[in-house]
Structure formats: structure tokens, C-alpha cells
Scaffold this motif. Structure first.
Motif, mmCIF file in Angstrom:
data_model
loop_
_atom_site.group_PDB
_atom_site.id
_atom_site.type_symbol
_atom_site.label_atom_id
_atom_site.label_comp_id
_atom_site.label_asym_id
_atom_site.label_seq_id
_atom_site.Cartn_x
_atom_site.Cartn_y
_atom_site.Cartn_z
ATOM 1 N N ASP A 122 0.831 -1.215 0.000
ATOM 2 C CA ASP A 122 0.000 0.000 0.000
ATOM 3 C C ASP A 122 0.866 1.266 0.000
ATOM 4 O O ASP A 122 0.598 2.213 -0.752
ATOM 5 C CB ASP A 122 -0.944 0.014 1.210
ATOM 6 C CG ASP A 122 -2.087 -0.995 1.059
ATOM 7 O OD1 ASP A 122 -2.170 -1.645 -0.008
ATOM 8 O OD2 ASP A 122 -2.871 -1.135 2.008
ATOM 9 N N ASP A 123 1.888 1.274 0.862
ATOM 10 C CA ASP A 123 2.782 2.447 0.925
ATOM 11 C C ASP A 123 3.513 2.645 -0.396
ATOM 12 O O ASP A 123 3.616 3.759 -0.914
ATOM 13 C CB ASP A 123 3.804 2.278 2.048
ATOM 14 C CG ASP A 123 3.208 2.514 3.422
ATOM 15 O OD1 ASP A 123 2.190 3.231 3.501
ATOM 16 O OD2 ASP A 123 3.745 1.980 4.406
ATOM 17 N N VAL A 124 4.051 1.553 -0.938
ATOM 18 C CA VAL A 124 4.833 1.666 -2.170
ATOM 19 C C VAL A 124 3.924 2.013 -3.352
ATOM 20 O O VAL A 124 4.267 2.859 -4.191
ATOM 21 C CB VAL A 124 5.625 0.365 -2.436
ATOM 22 C CG1 VAL A 124 6.348 0.452 -3.784
ATOM 23 C CG2 VAL A 124 6.622 0.101 -1.313
ATOM 24 N N GLY A 125 2.756 1.389 -3.400
ATOM 25 C CA GLY A 125 1.820 1.693 -4.480
ATOM 26 C C GLY A 125 1.414 3.155 -4.496
ATOM 27 O O GLY A 125 1.384 3.804 -5.550
ATOM 28 N N ASN A 126 1.119 3.685 -3.331
ATOM 29 C CA ASN A 126 0.735 5.105 -3.257
ATOM 30 C C ASN A 126 1.910 6.030 -3.547
ATOM 31 O O ASN A 126 1.728 7.115 -4.101
ATOM 32 C CB ASN A 126 0.129 5.416 -1.891
ATOM 33 C CG ASN A 126 -1.334 5.013 -1.814
ATOM 34 O OD1 ASN A 126 -2.100 5.307 -2.727
ATOM 35 N ND2 ASN A 126 -1.716 4.315 -0.753
ATOM 36 N N GLY A 178 0.674 -1.094 -11.701
ATOM 37 C CA GLY A 178 0.304 -2.504 -11.592
ATOM 38 C C GLY A 178 1.425 -3.430 -11.995
ATOM 39 O O GLY A 178 1.772 -4.381 -11.272
ATOM 40 N N LYS A 179 2.018 -3.179 -13.145
ATOM 41 C CA LYS A 179 3.130 -4.023 -13.629
ATOM 42 C C LYS A 179 4.304 -4.001 -12.654
ATOM 43 O O LYS A 179 4.947 -5.030 -12.408
ATOM 44 C CB LYS A 179 3.602 -3.522 -14.998
ATOM 45 C CG LYS A 179 2.699 -3.904 -16.148
ATOM 46 C CD LYS A 179 3.267 -3.368 -17.456
ATOM 47 C CE LYS A 179 2.415 -3.813 -18.635
ATOM 48 N NZ LYS A 179 2.823 -3.146 -19.881
ATOM 49 N N THR A 180 4.565 -2.819 -12.130
ATOM 50 C CA THR A 180 5.713 -2.662 -11.232
ATOM 51 C C THR A 180 5.489 -3.390 -9.912
ATOM 52 O O THR A 180 6.363 -4.122 -9.433
ATOM 53 C CB THR A 180 5.971 -1.160 -10.968
ATOM 54 O OG1 THR A 180 6.160 -0.499 -12.223
ATOM 55 C CG2 THR A 180 7.201 -0.963 -10.118
ATOM 56 N N LEU A 181 4.318 -3.194 -9.316
ATOM 57 C CA LEU A 181 4.025 -3.834 -8.025
ATOM 58 C C LEU A 181 3.995 -5.357 -8.150
ATOM 59 O O LEU A 181 4.446 -6.075 -7.257
ATOM 60 C CB LEU A 181 2.686 -3.338 -7.476
ATOM 61 C CG LEU A 181 2.623 -1.883 -7.001
ATOM 62 C CD1 LEU A 181 1.199 -1.534 -6.569
ATOM 63 C CD2 LEU A 181 3.606 -1.633 -5.849
ATOM 64 N N LYS A 182 3.483 -5.851 -9.272
ATOM 65 C CA LYS A 182 3.373 -7.301 -9.467
ATOM 66 C C LYS A 182 4.728 -8.000 -9.412
ATOM 67 O O LYS A 182 4.825 -9.160 -9.033
ATOM 68 C CB LYS A 182 2.748 -7.588 -10.843
ATOM 69 C CG LYS A 182 1.267 -7.858 -10.792
ATOM 70 C CD LYS A 182 0.755 -8.382 -12.121
ATOM 71 C CE LYS A 182 1.352 -9.750 -12.397
ATOM 72 N NZ LYS A 182 0.826 -10.404 -13.581
#
Length: 219
Positions: A171-175, A189-193
Motif C-alpha cells: 500500500d505504501d509503495v503503491g501510493n 500494476g506491472k511494477t508492483l506485481k
């Protein structure tokens, strides 16, 4: 003598130095009741003004005023010594680790960029170590993430790996990727996956980005 002529502490220091007295003798006199009762801040400015080097000044302050690393940093910063010089003295004199140094410099109100740049040169920290050390000192993901990304020239995938390794959740990194770096939904999305599980990434999008519309094919 009754002439009314009295040297100030700066003049007295120059006179005693010129007469061959050593730093410990001069400092003891300046600090004493018969001298000027100088506190550590005043002493630092007077000794610096008389041309004593930082190592000599610091060593005298440490032994005479029993300054700890936080107090020493504050005093040296107050006398306008540069961060590199202050950091190198602290590192050698107090044998500070990179984590201790970060806390000390942050406590003396040096900015994150200055702290990071010193740590990078003084301790040769990798991007992963830098992120962990800065997080440990209480810096938030927005500030430390931006610093580490720009300083080490990391792309989206690399900064995500580094932040995850430092203990930040999806959550922290996505935001951070979304709000602070301005990346679009597909790129986030691609990066977090590549760093986090599919289920945790899906939860992130459902919670912060209105669901998976437009990126369902990623999963």
C-alpha cells in the motif's frame, strides 16, 4: 593596572596562542572563572576564529565539556563547520555507524538530501542500505523514496524492490508510485506485481484506485 584595557576572549586566545601556549592550556583558561567562563558554543567559535582545525577543536570540546555526539554535532554546526567535515569528525571520534550518524545528523536538523549525500560518500551505502538507514531514522517513504530514486538513478522496478526490502508494504509503495512519482495505473500494476503477490496488489487497487478496471489483463 587601572588602565581599563581588557582583552576579549578572541584577542586573548590569539595572544596566548602567539606566546606558545597549547590548546588545552588556552581552553582551560578561557573556560575558567578567572578567564571568560566560555560555554561550549562560545569556545568553539573562539577557537575556530583563532585558526585551530576542527579535529583539535572537537577533541578539546569532547574532553573538556564531555560532549556526546548529538551535542557535538549541534555545537559544530552552530560554528558553521561544513557537513562533510562535521560528519568525518563524528565518524572517527565517536565511531558512529551509518544508522547512528543518520539519527545524529537528523537530530541536528540537517536536511534529508544533505544527510543522504554524506552517508553515500562517507559510508559508501548501497541504495538498499540507504533506504533502510533512512527509514530507521524516521524518514517517511515520500522523502526517502524520492531521494534514493534520484540519487541512485533507479527506475520504477528498482525503487520498488529497494522500498520493499526496507520494509515498506504494497500500500505504501503503491501510493508512492501513484501519488509521489505520478505513474499511471498500468505502470503501477506491472511494477508492483514484480515485487508483491497478485492478491496484495489486487487489494491495493481495490482500496486506492477504484478496482481493476483497465488492468484486469495484468492478472
Amino acid at each position: 593596572s587601572g588602565s581599563g584595557f581588557r582583552l576579549n576572549s578572541n584577542q586573548m586566545t590569539n595572544v596566548l596562542k602567539g606566546a606558545g601556549y597549547n590548546l588545552n592550556s588556552i581552553g582551560s583558561f578561557l573556560k575558567s572563572g578567572s578567564g571568560f567562563r566560555l560555554n561550549s558554543n562560545q569556545m568553539t567559535n573562539v577557537l575556530k576564529g583563532s585558526g585551530y582545525g576542527l579535529n583539535d577543536v572537537g577533541n578539546y570540546l569532547k574532553s573538556s565539556y564531555r560532549l556526546n555526539s548529538n551535542q557535538m554535532t549541534s555545537v559544530l554546526k552552530g560554528a558553521s563547520y561544513g557537513l562533510n567535515d562535521v560528519g568525518n569528525y563524528l565518524k572517527n571520534s565517536y565511531r558512529l555507524s551509518s544508522s547512528q550518524m543518520t539519527s545524529v545528523l537528523k537530530g541536528a536538523s540537517y536536511g534529508l538530501n544533505d544527510v543522504g549525500n554524506y552517508l553515500k560518500s562517507g559510508y559508501r551505502l548501497s541504495s538498499s542500505s540507504m533506504a533502510s538507514v533512512l527509514k530507521g531514522a524516521g524518514y517517511g517513504i515520500k522523502d526517502l523514496g524520492k531521494y534514493v530514486k534520484s540519487s541512485y538513478r533507479l527506475d520504477a522496478e528498482d525503487i520498488t524492490k529497494v522500498l520493499k526490502g526496507a520494509g515498506f508494504g504494497v500500500d505504501d509503495v503503491g501510493n508512492f508510485l501513484k501519488k509521489d512519482l505520478g505513474y499511471g495505473k498500468n505502470k503501477v500494476g506491472k511494477t508492483l506485481k514484480k515485487a508483491y503477490s497478485n492478491s496484495s496488489v489486487k487489494k491495493f487497487f481495490n482500496k486506492f484506485w477504484g478496482g481493476l478496471s483497465g488492468i484486469k489483463d495484468l492478472f
